[in-house]
Structures are given as C-alpha cells and as structure tokens.
Enzyme design. Structure first.
Site, PDB file in Angstrom:
ATOM      1  N   LYS A 188     -23.292  63.107 -37.369  1.00  0.00           N
ATOM      2  CA  LYS A 188     -23.712  62.430 -38.593  1.00  0.00           C
ATOM      3  C   LYS A 188     -22.807  62.884 -39.723  1.00  0.00           C
ATOM      4  O   LYS A 188     -22.802  64.047 -40.106  1.00  0.00           O
ATOM      5  CB  LYS A 188     -25.174  62.771 -38.912  1.00  0.00           C
ATOM      6  CG  LYS A 188     -25.658  62.297 -40.282  1.00  0.00           C
ATOM      7  CD  LYS A 188     -25.644  60.781 -40.400  1.00  0.00           C
ATOM      8  CE  LYS A 188     -26.148  60.349 -41.781  1.00  0.00           C
ATOM      9  NZ  LYS A 188     -25.231  60.721 -42.879  1.00  0.00           N
ATOM     10  N   GLY A 245     -26.228  72.959 -44.321  1.00  0.00           N
ATOM     11  CA  GLY A 245     -26.697  72.205 -45.478  1.00  0.00           C
ATOM     12  C   GLY A 245     -27.839  72.913 -46.181  1.00  0.00           C
ATOM     13  O   GLY A 245     -28.029  74.127 -46.052  1.00  0.00           O
ATOM     14  N   SER A 246     -28.637  72.125 -46.910  1.00  0.00           N
ATOM     15  CA  SER A 246     -29.669  72.685 -47.778  1.00  0.00           C
ATOM     16  C   SER A 246     -30.937  73.017 -47.006  1.00  0.00           C
ATOM     17  O   SER A 246     -31.217  72.463 -45.938  1.00  0.00           O
ATOM     18  CB  SER A 246     -30.008  71.688 -48.895  1.00  0.00           C
ATOM     19  OG  SER A 246     -30.707  70.571 -48.359  1.00  0.00           O
ATOM     20  N   GLU A 269     -27.273  76.577 -40.731  1.00  0.00           N
ATOM     21  CA  GLU A 269     -26.787  77.525 -41.741  1.00  0.00           C
ATOM     22  C   GLU A 269     -27.235  76.980 -43.086  1.00  0.00           C
ATOM     23  O   GLU A 269     -26.833  75.883 -43.486  1.00  0.00           O
ATOM     24  CB  GLU A 269     -25.271  77.648 -41.688  1.00  0.00           C
ATOM     25  CG  GLU A 269     -24.720  78.622 -42.703  1.00  0.00           C
ATOM     26  CD  GLU A 269     -23.239  78.424 -42.950  1.00  0.00           C
ATOM     27  OE1 GLU A 269     -22.846  78.334 -44.129  1.00  0.00           O
ATOM     28  OE2 GLU A 269     -22.488  78.340 -41.959  1.00  0.00           O
ATOM     29  N   CYS A 305     -20.100  79.044 -48.795  1.00  0.00           N
ATOM     30  CA  CYS A 305     -21.366  79.612 -48.327  1.00  0.00           C
ATOM     31  C   CYS A 305     -21.355  81.133 -48.403  1.00  0.00           C
ATOM     32  O   CYS A 305     -22.413  81.765 -48.383  1.00  0.00           O
ATOM     33  CB  CYS A 305     -21.664  79.158 -46.901  1.00  0.00           C
ATOM     34  SG  CYS A 305     -20.318  79.446 -45.741  1.00  0.00           S
ATOM     35  N   GLU A 394     -30.415  81.224 -54.390  1.00  0.00           N
ATOM     36  CA  GLU A 394     -28.989  80.898 -54.417  1.00  0.00           C
ATOM     37  C   GLU A 394     -28.708  79.854 -55.495  1.00  0.00           C
ATOM     38  O   GLU A 394     -29.469  78.897 -55.666  1.00  0.00           O
ATOM     39  CB  GLU A 394     -28.543  80.346 -53.059  1.00  0.00           C
ATOM     40  CG  GLU A 394     -27.072  79.947 -53.024  1.00  0.00           C
ATOM     41  CD  GLU A 394     -26.681  79.228 -51.744  1.00  0.00           C
ATOM     42  OE1 GLU A 394     -25.465  79.164 -51.455  1.00  0.00           O
ATOM     43  OE2 GLU A 394     -27.569  78.716 -51.034  1.00  0.00           O
TER      44      GLU A 394
END
Length: 498
Positions: A188, A245-246, A269, A305, A394
């Site tokens: 995706k 991603g989030s 992650e 990241c 974060e």
C-alpha cells in the site's frame, strides 16, 4: 526514455485505474497540489491482488535461494536505471534535499543487495537450519532424528512510510525482507509520494519479467480511502503486515486484524523520542555536544524516526550548553515538512508545549514562510517532566525538550518513567563507573538500540542492527525492521522428525 506516470495501481503484472475517485500528490516546496492525478484502487482489486499473491506464493516459495538472490539484485539494478527521473519526482513530492535522496536511494539498493547476498550464501548469516542426530540406543526411549527448518509465512502486506520514500516504502526494507524470505508482497503506497511509488513499481515490474518470477509476487495499491488499508489487512491470504507510521493508524489496523478469524503478526514501527542522556562529565569533556545534538535534531527537519527529541542534562554547569543551543537553534533556517497533515500536527504540538506551564522556550528558529516548520527547543526540570504526560509525547518535526536532573537518582527516575524507544544515546559514559553502568543497564530495558557517544540519527544496514524496541516504539520487541535479521519476521519454524 523517461517513464510515463499513469496514476494507476499495479495488480499482478497489470496496471489498473481502479475507481474514478482521484487524489493528487503535493509539493511541499510550493505548498500546492501537483498536477498528476492518481486513482483510488477498488476493494475488488484489493481482493484480486491478495488472491494473486496467494497463487504466486505456491510457485515463489519453491524458487531457489539463488533465483531469489538474482531477483533482488535485478530489482536494485532497475531502481538504479530509473536515473534522475526518480530523484526529481521524489524531490518534487517531498522537498527532501537531493543529496539526502541520493543517499537514501543508494541505501535502498544496498539493502536489497544485502538480502540477495545472504540468500546466495544459503542464509548463512541467519543460521536458520539446525539438526540433531538420532540415537536409537538411548534408554528408556530411542531419540529420533530432528531437523529445524524455516518456511516463508505467506503473502505479506507492506505499508509505505511518509518520511523515507525509498528505504521504508515501495521497495524498502519490509518489501526486501519479505521477498527474500519467499513471501509475495501486496504494497500500500503512501499518499505523500505516489509518483515515486509508481516509478519504483515500474522497476520491480521489469525485474519480475527479467527473472521470470510469478506475476502476483508483487502488487502496489494506490489510494487515500482508509477502507483500502483495512480490506488489505483483513484479507485471509495475508499472513503478516509490515508498517511504519502513526500510532492512530496502527491501532485502527490492529483492531481490524484482531477481528480476523486468523490473527496475524503486525510488525509496526510507531514512533520514538530517542532520549539523549548527558552524564555530568560530558558537559566538560564534549564541548561540541550541544551543536551536535542540534544538528542531529535538525536532520530532515526533524522527520527521522530516530531524531533526538529528549535531552537529559545535569542541572549544574549547564549554562554554556544552553547558550550553545540558543545560538544553534536561533540560526537554524525553517523548512517544509512532508505533508500538510504533518505540518498541522507539528504546529499543534508546538502550541501545546508553548502554553504548557511546565516548559520554558530555550530557543526557536525564524520562520521564513508560513508553511514552513521552524525549530523549537524547550526545557523543564525533572519533576515537571515526571508530572506532565504531555512532555513524554513525540513531536514529529524539528523540536526537542531539555530536561534538567539534579542527581543520578533523579536521572534514573526519568529513565524509568520513559515509554519504549527505538534508540537512546549515552554521552560521557565511563566504562569503569558503577553509576554509569547502572544507567546503561536501566536504559537497556527501554530501547532497541543503545548508543555510546554518538547521535541516534542514521541506521546502519547490517546483520547486527536492531531497529525496533519496546512498545510503543514498535509492536514486537523481539524483531527488527532493518538488517538481515528482518527476514525472520516473515518466516516460521518447521521441525522435520524421522
């Protein structure tokens, strides 16, 4: 000849428009949509991609390691052959510096070749095969012969990341690890760089034909409809998911996975503030540390990241350190962020920290354009940090929080209060100091990679690398998304006994 962009998705060797619903890439540099239209894939075509992946799995899992090695090398070759068009397209979609993109492109090809080399050596770096001899004379029962092998799990769903358009996206580490393991991939793409995803897909399409691989070994889905992602992870053919991603999106996808009859692994992650522990002697022994931390935080305008978002410094003797931070940050130019959504989230986070009574603004950079993000560094004391949950979150972008501790007991209290992190660094570490060793030991249980005397930004692609960590930095503390060991996520053990 330049490659033509269609805006289509790629399903098992064929390009499909999908629905009539259009979306567009975005130019961060111009703060406006790009002209090329892309089309949401239909849910029926998502199903077709998953079915084709399952069909391809039967043939692909039986390919030799040498054949898969040649396939991964061919993918790297075809990425290289995309030339300047790939770099120009990605730069237009992300506004990341050209030098950064050139380096990331090289890293992406290198990680494909690293997996290819592991396959060429029969996965020797992973030591996946072991054997125990039979002992018919053993009493009271004979011992059988047993051999442990590892099999590919099946088709894997991979989600592209916004901040690494090559290394963690279409043909990035998750895709490379899955293909190396013998698993087809349904990918995706990320809406932040749809043109980049299409060009990369054109590269693997050529590699598939060049190496005579089954067509369904790779599919790429374009679209911004959230139903596409949920349909993908719910498909019964999909046996594992790689995601960067989030937290919000990850939780939604994990909810869908939990509703499946067969719950599958979700390797996500999700984020990290990457604490930097500055021990008391480092303020004197490392006079350039403040500038180094600022430079690390500003890399990619804070969109790594592994960006250092939390700096733990001793309260006493920190005046010069803070002065250097003020000088570095005040002179830092503003720059774009990858998407308007990321910019909105950054502005909201900075507003919250500015209004928070526990924090003080140490320095901020000038904002040269309204749609830019300018660097901010805030500070607070240890107790304020411990008492304020907002300060543990974060901030994705050029921001850091300095926390001042008064003694080692207070420092350990801060570390114990941290959530799971991808990385942490210790500066001024003394191998002979029992106190420093105790800090190292406690911090080890908070991170996936513990760094001595270096900045956290940058992840080496090698066998010993671990890019993951305790939740919420990742969803599986036992695995890595970078390095040869990443292949293990997409394999399962099988014991053969006789």
């Amino acid at each position: 000849m330049p490659h033509t962009l269609t805006g289509f998705s790629y399903i098992a060797g064929q390009w499909h428009q999908g629905s009539d619903t259009r979306f567009y890439g975005f130019s961060p540099a111009q703060n406006e949509p790009l002209n090329q239209a892309y089309y949401d894939i239909t849910l029926d075509l998502v199903d077709a991609a998953c079915s084709a992946a399952q069909q391809a799995f039967v043939a692909y899992r039986q390919t030799s390691m040498q054949a898969r090695s040649e396939f991964l090398h061919a993918i790297a070759d075809e990425i290289d052959a995309l030339g300047e068009q790939l770099l120009d397209t990605t730069h237009q979609e992300t506004n990341l510096p050209m030098a950064r993109l050139q380096g990331e492109k090289g890293r992406t090809m290198n990680q494909l070749r690293a997996f290819a080399d592991a396959l060429a050596h029969d996965l020797a770096p992973l030591n996946l095969h072991c054997e125990d001899a039979a002992d018919p004379a053993r009493q009271p029962l004979p011992k059988p012969h047993t051999q442990l092998k590892h099999l590919p799990v099946g088709p894997v769903a991979v989600f592209g990341a916004s901040n690494f358009p090559y290394a963690f996206s279409t043909l990035g580490g998750d895709t490379a690890a899955a293909l190396a393991a013998g698993c087809p991939v349904v990918m995706k793409s990320h809406r932040a760089h749809p043109g980049t995803s299409e060009l990369m897909t054109q590269a693997i399409d050529k590699a598939i034909m060049r190496c005579n691989m089954p067509a369904g070994v790779f599919s790429m889905l374009q679209g911004v409809n959230y139903d596409i992602a949920h349909r993908l992870v719910a498909a019964q053919q999909i046996k594992a998911v790689g995601f960067t991603g989030s937290m919000g999106v990850a939780k939604a996808l994990m909810t869908t996975i939990q509703s499946r009859e067969e719950v599958i692994p979700f390797y996500g992650e999700l984020g990290s503030i990457n604490p930097q522990v500055v021990l008391p002697n480092a303020l004197q022994s490392k006079p350039q540390l403040a500038q180094q931390l600022c430079a690390s935080m500003l890399m990619g305008n804070g969109q790594f990241c592994t960006s250092p978002g939390l700096w733990l410094i001793p309260h006493d003797g920190a005046d010069e350190f803070l002065h250097q931070v003020q000088q570095s940050i005040s002179a830092a130019p503003s720059d774009t962020l990858l998407t308007p959504g990321i910019l909105r989230s950054f502005v909201q986070a900075i507003d919250s920290l500015t209004q928070c009574t526990a924090t003080n603004l140490v320095a901020k950079g000038e904002k040269s354009r309204d749609f830019h993000a300018n660097a901010h560094v805030f500070s607070c004391d240890a107790q304020q940090f411990l008492d304020t949950p907002l300060l543990h979150e974060e901030v994705f972008g050029p921001s850091a929080l300095i926390v001042r501790y008064r003694d080692m007991t207070q420092l350990l209290s801060i570390i114990n209060a941290l959530e799971g992190q991808l990385t942490a660094s210790i500066h001024g570490f003394n191998e002979q100091s029992d106190i420093d060793q105790s800090v190292f030991e406690v911090l080890s249980y908070k991170v996936g990679r513990l760094i001595k005397e270096q900045m956290p930004t940058g992840v080496e692609v090698c066998q010993s690398m671990n890019h993951g960590g305790p939740f919420p930095s990742s969803t599986d503390v036992r695995s890595t998304s970078v390095g040869i060991e990443a292949m293990r996520r997409f394999m399962r053990p099988l014991c053969v006994q006789s």
